[in-house]
Design a protein around this motif. Structure first.
Motif, PDB file in Angstrom:
ATOM      1  N   ALA A 182       0.867  -1.186   0.000  1.00 33.79           N
ATOM      2  CA  ALA A 182       0.000   0.000   0.000  1.00 33.79           C
ATOM      3  C   ALA A 182       0.898   1.229   0.000  1.00 33.79           C
ATOM      4  O   ALA A 182       1.255   1.745   1.060  1.00 33.79           O
ATOM      5  N   PRO A 183       1.298   1.718  -1.159  1.00 35.66           N
ATOM      6  CA  PRO A 183       2.347   2.742  -1.270  1.00 35.66           C
ATOM      7  C   PRO A 183       2.115   4.009  -0.457  1.00 35.66           C
ATOM      8  O   PRO A 183       3.077   4.633  -0.011  1.00 35.66           O
ATOM      9  N   ASP A 184       0.879   4.394  -0.238  1.00 33.34           N
ATOM     10  CA  ASP A 184       0.613   5.647   0.458  1.00 33.34           C
ATOM     11  C   ASP A 184       0.131   5.442   1.895  1.00 33.34           C
ATOM     12  O   ASP A 184      -0.369   6.382   2.521  1.00 33.34           O
ATOM     13  N   ALA A 185       0.281   4.227   2.417  1.00 31.21           N
ATOM     14  CA  ALA A 185      -0.304   3.927   3.726  1.00 31.21           C
ATOM     15  C   ALA A 185       0.416   4.628   4.867  1.00 31.21           C
ATOM     16  O   ALA A 185      -0.224   5.097   5.818  1.00 31.21           O
ATOM     17  N   LEU A 186       1.738   4.708   4.823  1.00 30.03           N
ATOM     18  CA  LEU A 186       2.502   5.285   5.925  1.00 30.03           C
ATOM     19  C   LEU A 186       2.630   6.788   5.750  1.00 30.03           C
ATOM     20  O   LEU A 186       3.114   7.261   4.721  1.00 30.03           O
ATOM     21  N   ARG A 187       2.205   7.534   6.756  1.00 28.58           N
ATOM     22  CA  ARG A 187       2.306   8.991   6.739  1.00 28.58           C
ATOM     23  C   ARG A 187       3.194   9.437   7.897  1.00 28.58           C
ATOM     24  O   ARG A 187       2.797   9.360   9.063  1.00 28.58           O
ATOM     25  N   LEU A 188       4.380   9.883   7.572  1.00 30.61           N
ATOM     26  CA  LEU A 188       5.295  10.384   8.585  1.00 30.61           C
ATOM     27  C   LEU A 188       4.964  11.839   8.902  1.00 30.61           C
ATOM     28  O   LEU A 188       4.438  12.574   8.065  1.00 30.61           O
ATOM     29  N   GLY A 189       5.268  12.246  10.145  1.00 29.74           N
ATOM     30  CA  GLY A 189       4.996  13.614  10.560  1.00 29.74           C
ATOM     31  C   GLY A 189       3.523  13.890  10.781  1.00 29.74           C
ATOM     32  O   GLY A 189       3.096  15.047  10.778  1.00 29.74           O
ATOM     33  N   ALA A 190       2.732  12.847  11.005  1.00 30.87           N
ATOM     34  CA  ALA A 190       1.287  12.992  11.225  1.00 30.87           C
ATOM     35  C   ALA A 190       0.992  12.763  12.700  1.00 30.87           C
ATOM     36  O   ALA A 190       0.855  11.614  13.146  1.00 30.87           O
ATOM     37  N   GLU A 191       0.897  13.835  13.450  1.00 31.81           N
ATOM     38  CA  GLU A 191       0.675  13.739  14.896  1.00 31.81           C
ATOM     39  C   GLU A 191      -0.818  13.824  15.204  1.00 31.81           C
ATOM     40  O   GLU A 191      -1.480  14.821  14.906  1.00 31.81           O
ATOM     41  N   VAL A 192      -1.354  12.775  15.791  1.00 34.49           N
ATOM     42  CA  VAL A 192      -2.771  12.734  16.154  1.00 34.49           C
ATOM     43  C   VAL A 192      -2.965  13.482  17.468  1.00 34.49           C
ATOM     44  O   VAL A 192      -2.290  13.194  18.469  1.00 34.49           O
ATOM     45  N   VAL A 193      -3.895  14.432  17.476  1.00 38.78           N
ATOM     46  CA  VAL A 193      -4.103  15.277  18.661  1.00 38.78           C
ATOM     47  C   VAL A 193      -5.514  15.174  19.212  1.00 38.78           C
ATOM     48  O   VAL A 193      -5.839  15.811  20.214  1.00 38.78           O
TER      49      VAL A 193
END
Length: 371
Positions: free
Chosen positions: A113-124
């Motif tokens: 899943a090429p777009d599955a990993l999102r770095l710098g995505a902080e859940v708040v």
């Protein structure tokens, strides 16, 4: 707002493995990792047989076998005494630095899943309504998913957002560790050196290296390689070949268990659910076993709309974490500084456990059977 079948908060070893398992089912999965770059440094190295089977399921087990080293026996030693040997010939423990295992999992997830990993995505923020969970992301679009997994580690915020508390197991232990060349001549053996001032452990690593870990009387922050080498030499009678500039990592072994492993359509896994003492090295593999169980539970939730499978997952995996913690607590106690009388009693116990028939039970414990 982007919608998905599953959102995993945390891109460490457990979150990545679950992402791969779900992507293999052709589910729409997103992994939200607050760090902008993968973590490095000296962390977990032990891959136990059940954990390796989980990696096989995710399609990276073969690569792990090729790059890791097999630990086929554990030697228990004390000053001037060989206490016994426990062998793991049929189910060796593999040693591979965690950053390498995680790199393989990231590559596998990218292939699935090429777009599955999102770095710098902080859940708040997190809120559940209408059969879905909405996640607020700092400096990014909100994410909605039919199921959410909190895999954001010991200090991650998801537990707090869900109002889930945690309970600490009494007791903690200070340690320091560093890696250097392996001069033991036992590239397939873990060595546990019991000593009245605290245990010294060493584990083989790929590339002819070995990790040295020493129990300390107090915090090891600021300890350098020379001080660690001197500490080990005082207990073993010989200094390990650690370079003067070898990085030293100090850590505290402690344990904490989340009060619940699931809340509605959100499940906890890995270190977010259970902080298990690294003494014994089972925490990472325990998170992978969570992933195997959670994969099946999530698939059932998505197929039926019912959240009961997550509740069943929570009960079963919390019980497994409690068993792992009891084993880790015993390991911590056996490595603690001790009086002369208490140390003599400890030696007698270890000798008995390292002999048949108890030796089989000890091997089962070290290789994570029953978890």
């Amino acid at each position: 707002m982007s919608g998905h079948d599953v959102a995993i908060v945390g891109g460490g070893s457990a979150g990545l493995l679950l992402g791969c398992l779900l992507a293999q089912r052709a589910l729409d999965v997103v992994v939200l990792e607050r760090r902008a770059a993968p973590a490095g440094g000296s962390r977990a190295i032990g891959i136990h047989p059940p954990g390796l089977r989980a990696l096989d399921r995710a399609g990276v087990g073969g690569r792990v076998r090729d790059e890791s080293i097999a630990i086929r026996e554990g030697l228990a030693l004390a000053p001037g005494i060989d206490l016994g040997t426990v062998r793991f010939d049929r189910s060796p423990i593999r040693a591979l630095p965690q950053h390498r295992t995680e790199a393989m999992l990231r590559e596998r997830l990218a292939a699935l899943a090429p777009d599955a990993l999102r770095l710098g995505a902080e859940v708040v923020g997190a809120s559940e309504a209408g059969g879905a969970v909405a996640l607020a992301v700092a400096e990014g679009a909100a994410v909605e998913a039919r199921c959410v997994v909190a895999a954001d580690g010991v200090h991650g915020p998801m537990r707090g957002m869900l109002g889930i508390g945690s309970t600490a197991v009494p007791g903690e232990a200070h340690h320091a560790m560093a890696d250097g060349p392996d001069a033991t001549g036992r590239a397939d053996a873990a060595m546990l050196h019991l000593h009245p001032e605290g245990i010294v452990e060493s584990f083989p690593l790929p590339g002819g290296a070995r990790r040295w870990v020493a129990r300390l009387e107090g915090p090891g922050a600021g300890m350098d390689a020379q001080a660690l080498r001197a500490t080990i030499a005082a207990r073993l009678g010989a200094a390990p070949p650690l370079a003067d500039d070898a990085p030293v990592s100090a850590f505290v072994a402690r344990q904490r268990l989340a009060d619940r492993f699931a809340c509605g359509r959100v499940a906890l896994m890995g270190d977010a659910a259970h902080e298990v003492s690294p003494i014994g090295g089972q925490g990472m593999s325990l998170g992978w076993l969570d992933a195997l169980a959670l994969e099946a539970a999530i698939a059932e939730v998505l197929a039926t709309g019912r959240t009961a499978p997550l509740a069943a997952y929570a009960r079963a995996r919390r019980a497994s974490a409690r068993r792992a913690m009891r084993r880790a607590s015993w390991n911590m106690a056996m490595g603690a500084p001790a009086s002369e009388a208490r140390f003599a009693a400890r030696i007698a116990v270890v000798r008995a456990l390292a002999a048949p028939p108890a030796r089989r039970l000890l091997a089962a414990s070290f290789t994570m059977r029953g978890l």
